[in-house]
Motif scaffolding. Structure first.
Motif, short mmCIF file in Angstrom:
data_model
loop_
_atom_site.label_atom_id
_atom_site.label_comp_id
_atom_site.label_asym_id
_atom_site.label_seq_id
_atom_site.Cartn_x
_atom_site.Cartn_y
_atom_site.Cartn_z
N CYS A 11 15.23 -34.30 16.69
CA CYS A 11 14.10 -34.55 15.47
C CYS A 11 13.16 -35.47 16.48
O CYS A 11 13.78 -35.93 17.35
CB CYS A 11 14.46 -35.22 14.36
SG CYS A 11 15.47 -36.71 14.51
N THR A 46 10.55 -31.67 13.93
CA THR A 46 10.53 -32.31 12.64
C THR A 46 10.86 -33.96 12.58
O THR A 46 11.35 -34.27 13.79
CB THR A 46 11.81 -31.76 11.93
OG1 THR A 46 13.06 -31.97 12.69
CG2 THR A 46 11.47 -30.23 11.53
N GLN A 47 10.48 -34.62 11.86
CA GLN A 47 10.57 -36.06 11.90
C GLN A 47 11.80 -36.53 11.63
O GLN A 47 12.38 -35.71 10.54
CB GLN A 47 9.23 -36.44 10.62
CG GLN A 47 9.36 -38.20 10.79
CD GLN A 47 8.75 -38.64 12.16
OE1 GLN A 47 7.64 -38.16 12.38
NE2 GLN A 47 9.19 -39.54 12.38
N THR A 73 4.30 -36.73 11.90
CA THR A 73 4.42 -35.59 11.02
C THR A 73 3.78 -36.03 9.77
O THR A 73 4.00 -37.22 9.22
CB THR A 73 5.65 -35.17 11.14
OG1 THR A 73 6.49 -36.21 10.71
CG2 THR A 73 6.29 -34.68 12.37
N LYS A 75 2.92 -34.41 5.47
CA LYS A 75 2.71 -33.53 4.39
C LYS A 75 1.31 -33.84 3.62
O LYS A 75 1.04 -34.95 3.58
CB LYS A 75 3.50 -33.16 3.50
CG LYS A 75 4.92 -32.65 4.33
CD LYS A 75 6.11 -32.47 3.33
CE LYS A 75 7.41 -31.68 4.14
NZ LYS A 75 8.18 -31.46 3.53
N GLY A 137 3.02 -29.12 5.26
CA GLY A 137 3.29 -30.01 6.62
C GLY A 137 2.62 -29.62 8.00
O GLY A 137 2.50 -28.52 8.31
N TRP A 139 2.17 -31.35 12.14
CA TRP A 139 2.53 -32.35 13.37
C TRP A 139 1.39 -32.56 14.22
O TRP A 139 0.69 -31.54 14.43
CB TRP A 139 4.13 -31.91 13.91
CG TRP A 139 4.17 -30.62 14.59
CD1 TRP A 139 4.78 -29.50 13.81
CD2 TRP A 139 3.49 -30.22 15.74
NE1 TRP A 139 4.53 -28.14 14.83
CE2 TRP A 139 3.76 -28.78 15.80
CE3 TRP A 139 2.99 -30.67 16.93
CZ2 TRP A 139 3.48 -28.09 17.04
CZ3 TRP A 139 2.63 -30.05 18.06
CH2 TRP A 139 2.76 -28.60 18.11
N LYS A 155 1.91 -26.66 12.60
CA LYS A 155 2.29 -26.24 11.41
C LYS A 155 3.89 -27.04 11.50
O LYS A 155 4.49 -26.52 12.37
CB LYS A 155 1.99 -24.96 10.77
CG LYS A 155 0.56 -24.72 10.64
CD LYS A 155 0.68 -23.33 10.21
CE LYS A 155 -0.74 -22.86 9.92
NZ LYS A 155 -0.62 -21.35 9.56
N ASP A 156 4.30 -27.38 10.30
CA ASP A 156 5.69 -27.85 9.80
C ASP A 156 6.54 -26.45 10.17
O ASP A 156 6.35 -25.52 9.49
CB ASP A 156 5.82 -28.42 8.65
CG ASP A 156 7.18 -28.99 8.34
OD1 ASP A 156 7.88 -29.60 9.28
OD2 ASP A 156 7.66 -28.92 7.44
#
Length: 194
Positions: A11, A46-47, A73, A75, A137, A139, A155-156
């Motif tokens: 992450c 991902t965070q 990151t 949302k 979400g 990034w 995009k997440d």
């Protein structure tokens, strides 16, 4: 090409690589293989788990937070026009501005300066990329490459960016600013800065 190596981070942003092996040597006037023998890509985007901050922004009015990593990151829920700046100061004088879902939620861009010139090759078609009813979400990565600032937006859950900008006169990115636009209200959820 070989399989991708393990990601250097699970992450918070990492990288992985693959190597190319030459199956047959060039002979009888044949040409050597072209291109680099190693390719790399971002992964682990991902965070990492942490406390989150929620803010609501309306109008074109940035609120700034410290940026202590090359990966941001978040949302967001908005009808259109999600505006994010990466800045050298908390006043937003020298920024790279990212617009996601601008132009009636149909296009996105990365700029040098607020309302400045695009550094991402113009506008990127991104129809309905943001939503007024659900959080989506995203990034953003920022890194130096051969003296240029490279900004990628994705995009997440996806490792490939949908938009990349290159600033030939790079700025330091130590703050992130969040804003809405016009009548659009944006609700942001992001990891609490340390």
């Amino acid at each position: 090409w070989s399989s991708w190596s393990s990601c250097s981070a699970t992450c918070g942003g990492g990288s992985q690589s693959a190597t190319r092996q030459m199956a047959i040597q060039a002979t009888g006037g044949g040409e050597l293989c072209q291109g680099e023998p190693v390719k790399s890509q971002q992964c682990g985007l991902t965070q990492c788990d942490s406390a989150t901050t929620t803010i609501v922004r309306s109008g074109y009015d940035y609120l700034y937070f410290p940026l202590d990593t090359q990966l941001f990151t978040f949302k967001v829920k908005s009808t259109n026009d999600v505006h994010v700046t990466l800045s050298a100061d908390a006043r937003g004088y020298n920024v790279n501005e990212i617009v996601i879902g601008g132009w009636a939620n149909s296009q996105s861009t990365i700029r040098r300066g607020r309302q400045g010139s695009s550094i991402s090759g113009g506008l990127t078609s991104t129809p309905q990329i943001v939503s007024p009813t659900e959080f989506r979400g995203f990034w953003i990565t920022t890194e130096m490459d051969k003296g240029k600032r490279v900004i990628k937006v994705g995009k997440d859950g996806e490792s490939t960016p949908f938009m990349t900008g290159v600033d030939n006169n790079p700025l330091r990115h130590i703050y992130v600013g969040l804003s809405g636009w016009g009548d659009a209200t944006a609700t942001y959820v992001f990891p609490t800065p340390t």
